[in-house]
Write a protein that holds these residues in place. Structure first.
Motif, PDB file in Angstrom:
ATOM      1  N   TYR A   1       0.825  -1.212   0.000  1.00 50.52           N
ATOM      2  CA  TYR A   1       0.000   0.000   0.000  1.00 50.52           C
ATOM      3  C   TYR A   1       0.857   1.258   0.000  1.00 50.52           C
ATOM      4  O   TYR A   1       1.867   1.352   0.709  1.00 50.52           O
ATOM      5  N   LYS A   2       0.456   2.231  -0.811  1.00 42.07           N
ATOM      6  CA  LYS A   2       1.062   3.558  -0.834  1.00 42.07           C
ATOM      7  C   LYS A   2      -0.048   4.590  -0.949  1.00 42.07           C
ATOM      8  O   LYS A   2      -1.036   4.368  -1.655  1.00 42.07           O
ATOM      9  N   SER A   3       0.124   5.710  -0.269  1.00 35.90           N
ATOM     10  CA  SER A   3      -0.846   6.783  -0.389  1.00 35.90           C
ATOM     11  C   SER A   3      -0.705   7.457  -1.750  1.00 35.90           C
ATOM     12  O   SER A   3       0.267   7.239  -2.472  1.00 35.90           O
ATOM     13  N   ARG A   4      -1.666   8.282  -2.082  1.00 34.82           N
ATOM     14  CA  ARG A   4      -1.613   8.989  -3.358  1.00 34.82           C
ATOM     15  C   ARG A   4      -0.404   9.901  -3.412  1.00 34.82           C
ATOM     16  O   ARG A   4       0.219  10.083  -4.464  1.00 34.82           O
ATOM     17  N   ARG A   5      -0.040  10.496  -2.294  1.00 34.07           N
ATOM     18  CA  ARG A   5       1.114  11.380  -2.254  1.00 34.07           C
ATOM     19  C   ARG A   5       2.413  10.626  -2.517  1.00 34.07           C
ATOM     20  O   ARG A   5       3.369  11.182  -3.060  1.00 34.07           O
ATOM     21  N   GLN A   6       2.448   9.346  -2.133  1.00 31.06           N
ATOM     22  CA  GLN A   6       3.629   8.520  -2.346  1.00 31.06           C
ATOM     23  C   GLN A   6       3.631   7.819  -3.697  1.00 31.06           C
ATOM     24  O   GLN A   6       4.539   7.044  -3.984  1.00 31.06           O
TER      25      GLN A   6
ATOM     26  N   GLY B   1       0.854   5.998  -4.945  1.00 31.16           N
ATOM     27  CA  GLY B   1      -0.025   4.841  -4.985  1.00 31.16           C
ATOM     28  C   GLY B   1      -1.267   5.088  -5.825  1.00 31.16           C
ATOM     29  O   GLY B   1      -1.544   6.212  -6.268  1.00 31.16           O
ATOM     30  N   VAL B   2      -2.031   4.030  -6.042  1.00 34.80           N
ATOM     31  CA  VAL B   2      -3.254   4.127  -6.835  1.00 34.80           C
ATOM     32  C   VAL B   2      -4.345   4.787  -6.011  1.00 34.80           C
ATOM     33  O   VAL B   2      -4.261   4.901  -4.787  1.00 34.80           O
ATOM     34  N   SER B   3      -5.382   5.237  -6.688  1.00 32.97           N
ATOM     35  CA  SER B   3      -6.510   5.863  -6.006  1.00 32.97           C
ATOM     36  C   SER B   3      -7.221   4.837  -5.119  1.00 32.97           C
ATOM     37  O   SER B   3      -7.298   3.647  -5.446  1.00 32.97           O
ATOM     38  N   PHE B   4      -7.762   5.306  -3.996  1.00 34.17           N
ATOM     39  CA  PHE B   4      -8.465   4.389  -3.104  1.00 34.17           C
ATOM     40  C   PHE B   4      -9.732   3.838  -3.751  1.00 34.17           C
ATOM     41  O   PHE B   4     -10.182   2.743  -3.385  1.00 34.17           O
TER      42      PHE B   4
ATOM     43  N   ARG C   1     -10.677   1.428   4.460  1.00 32.20           N
ATOM     44  CA  ARG C   1      -9.527   2.330   4.496  1.00 32.20           C
ATOM     45  C   ARG C   1      -8.750   2.179   5.811  1.00 32.20           C
ATOM     46  O   ARG C   1      -7.517   2.083   5.812  1.00 32.20           O
TER      47      ARG C   1
END
Length: 629
Positions: A144-149, A151-154, A188
């Motif tokens: 998992y990666k956040s959007r800032r990092q 990653g894909v959209s939730f 989430r």
């Protein structure tokens, strides 16, 4: 939830236990709303266990009922994730201890039925009933990666989660489809919490791996470390073109494979490997160079000279001496079957493969590679730095109309790296009480009472030392002209030593991966019988197993065809340069396998081929008469 076993003060004290050694807490840091209740619980526990107060006294003085007292003591005795008792943390109200979690048992109603109903425990209940969703979410949380990092959209993860639920035949009136938000918030929070849990677990394992329990060596040649390091600078190869003018080709970065003695920090030997990675042959070359007498290379740059105090142990009478243990990491080239066999059978040492992702287990060689980075590769024009953001790249970038002229050539690299390593062995070392590695090595070897172990004279040849061995079955066929053995797509024969009466025998062959133009035939007992050769044109010129494999596959696919009297090296060069342009990867591969990048065609002054070249071409296309009867 199941009831915990009732606490017994008599059994607790009879076992010699006490609450004095429990982990303490700072009452002032507890929220004010529960601070007084937590303090009363702690005082009640101490009075009950240390002062042996009765339950009635505990309830009258501190206002703690017996059920709460017993539950608090059991919580204090519970173990955390590291197997240590929680201590007085267990007395804090409303705090969940251990792995105990709320387990929902009541079914959820549809959110459109009206009335308020909490969703506590609904998501965990879904995971417990459907383990496949739990396994899938664990993989999602691991990467998992956040959007800032980046990653894909939730929304993508949420839609994939709903598709998994549909695939498990979860109906629309069941959770999560029975909720308006389709369990979006719960999903989430679960992924984030699981990601933090996995990250913390990996950090714990990484910290545990930093504790090295290896026993250090007590004398020289007891322990040797080996590894490879990619040199951080751009490199070129200089050749002469058809007009006799120098031309430079940029190649991929090269590898330095090195062996260092752990007790004295003395470098025994090394090898230079071309390509994106190194293989078992490059490692075996480094091992052989560490055993054989070192030959100093001619200085390409006359301003660079060897230090008088430097050198290698093999230059001071310690050639062919073997070691007891060789420490390596888990690279494929290191764990090759042929490498392990040579280390065990020919050198007589133990191959000790360390734990994965623990370079500190081989700290000495890693420290030497840092020395190479700081004092060599990051001080050369064309360095690539530690990463793409390293400011040293811009400072040492070649600033010229022809930047390749300012880059280091392969010959200059070989000469300079040999000088750097030789001088390192002769420099005083801070961890050796100002002794140099070479000085300490020779001093300890001179004080040894027993003679050292040495490599057998049979294997003191670089080709024989690196040869691999395979078992083969001798076959015979009149179609192929007698007896033969199959190896590397071809049939190897020699009528003088291999005849039809040997058909069906299981024998052995030895071959070098760098030259498969011949193989050595051994009988069932390992005795040398003779040399076998492949058919035309594969025996015309030495060539590697990689060249053989690539040309054979291209021929079978109809992408290439040999010309008449063309050697494997010529064919390989023509195949790799068929498109005209030569990339860095192709240039590296060509030089590694054939020793040249540019073709061998020599042009005369008027721009045409010489007479000898024309004559060879005429002979190559000469036709023969065909007679029909």
């Amino acid at each position: 939830m199941g009831e915990s076993p009732r606490f017994s003060r008599r059994e607790f004290l009879a076992a010699g236990n006490s609450c004095d050694g429990w982990k303490s807490i700072d009452i002032d840091l507890i929220p004010e709303s529960i601070r007084e209740e937590a303090e009363n619980r702690i005082k009640a526990i101490q009075a009950y266990l240390n002062c042996r107060a009765t339950l009635t006294e505990i309830e009258d003085v501190y206002g703690v009922p017996r059920s709460t007292l017993y539950r608090s003591i059991n919580n204090c005795l519970a173990m955390d994730e590291e197997g240590v008792a929680l201590g007085y943390k267990g007395a804090i109200p409303y705090r969940r201890n251990g792995d105990q979690k709320y387990k929902r048992e009541k079914e959820l109603r549809n959110s459109t039925d009206g009335g308020f109903q909490g969703d506590a425990g609904a998501f965990d209940k879904l995971l417990s009933e459907h383990p496949k969703i739990r396994e899938w979410l664990e993989g999602v949380a691991r990467s998992y990666k956040s959007r800032r990092q980046g990653g894909v959209s939730f929304d993508v993860l949420h839609n994939a989660f709903l598709e998994h639920c549909k695939s498990l035949s979860i109906s629309n009136d069941q959770y999560p489809f029975s909720r308006k938000t389709l369990a979006r918030s719960a999903l989430r929070e679960h992924i984030k919490a699981k990601h933090k849990e996995i990250k913390a677990h990996n950090e714990k394992e990484r910290n545990d791996s930093d504790h090295n329990d290896n026993v250090p060596p007590t004398d020289v040649m007891q322990q040797v470390e080996a590894d490879g390091h990619m040199l951080d600078f751009r490199l070129v190869i200089q050749e002469l073109d058809g007009y006799g003018q120098p031309v430079r080709y940029e190649i991929l970065r090269v590898w330095l494979i090195l062996l260092i003695e752990a007790f004295s920090r003395c470098v025994l030997g090394y090898s230079i490997a071309l390509g994106r990675t190194y293989d078992q042959v490059d490692l075996l070359k480094a091992i052989f160079n560490s055993l054989s007498p070192h030959q100093r290379l001619p200085q390409v740059n006359q301003s660079i000279r060897y230090s008088v105090s430097g050198g290698f142990p093999s230059e001071h009478g310690h050639a062919w001496e073997t070691w007891s243990t060789l420490k390596l990491d888990n690279a494929w080239a290191h764990k090759a079957t042929n490498v392990v066999r040579i280390l065990h059978d020919r050198i007589g040492c133990v191959a000790e493969f360390g734990r994965p992702h623990t370079p500190n287990d081989r700290a000495i060689i890693e420290r030497f590679f840092l020395f190479i980075v700081q004092h060599y590769s990051h001080r050369i024009v064309g360095t690539t730095g530690s990463d793409s953001r390293d400011k040293i790249i811009e400072r040492l970038s070649p600033k010229s109309k022809n930047p390749l002229k300012m880059l280091l050539t392969l010959d200059e690299l070989r000469s300079s790296i040999d000088t750097v390593i030789s001088d390192y062995n002769g420099r005083p070392h801070s961890s050796l009480q100002s002794h140099s590695p070479l000085e300490l090595f020779c001093m300890r070897r001179g004080q040894a009472l027993l003679p050292p172990n040495e490599l057998a004279e049979t294997f003191r040849d670089s080709i024989l030392f690196t040869m691999s061995r395979e078992s083969v079955v001798v076959r015979t066929s009149s179609k192929y002209g007698g007896a033969y053995v199959n190896f590397a797509y071809l049939k190897y024969k020699n009528p003088n030593i291999l005849r039809s009466d040997s058909a069906g025998r299981t024998m052995f062959i030895e071959y070098s991966r760098e030259d498969v133009s011949f193989v050595r035939l051994l009988d069932e007992d390992g005795a040398f019988v003779g040399v076998l050769s492949p058919p035309h044109p594969w025996y015309l010129q030495p060539h590697s197993l990689k060249v053989r494999s690539e040309l054979w596959r291209a021929t079978k696919r109809g992408q290439f065809q040999f010309a008449r009297e063309e050697t494997p090296s010529e064919a390989f060069h023509r195949y790799k340069t068929a498109e005209g342009s030569i990339s860095r990867s192709d240039a590296t591969y060509l030089y590694r396998e054939t020793g040249r990048i540019h073709s061998d065609d020599i042009l005369s002054d008027n721009g045409v081929k010489s007479e000898d070249t024309d004559k060879s071409d005429v002979e190559r296309v000469r036709l023969t008469k065909v007679f029909t009867l």
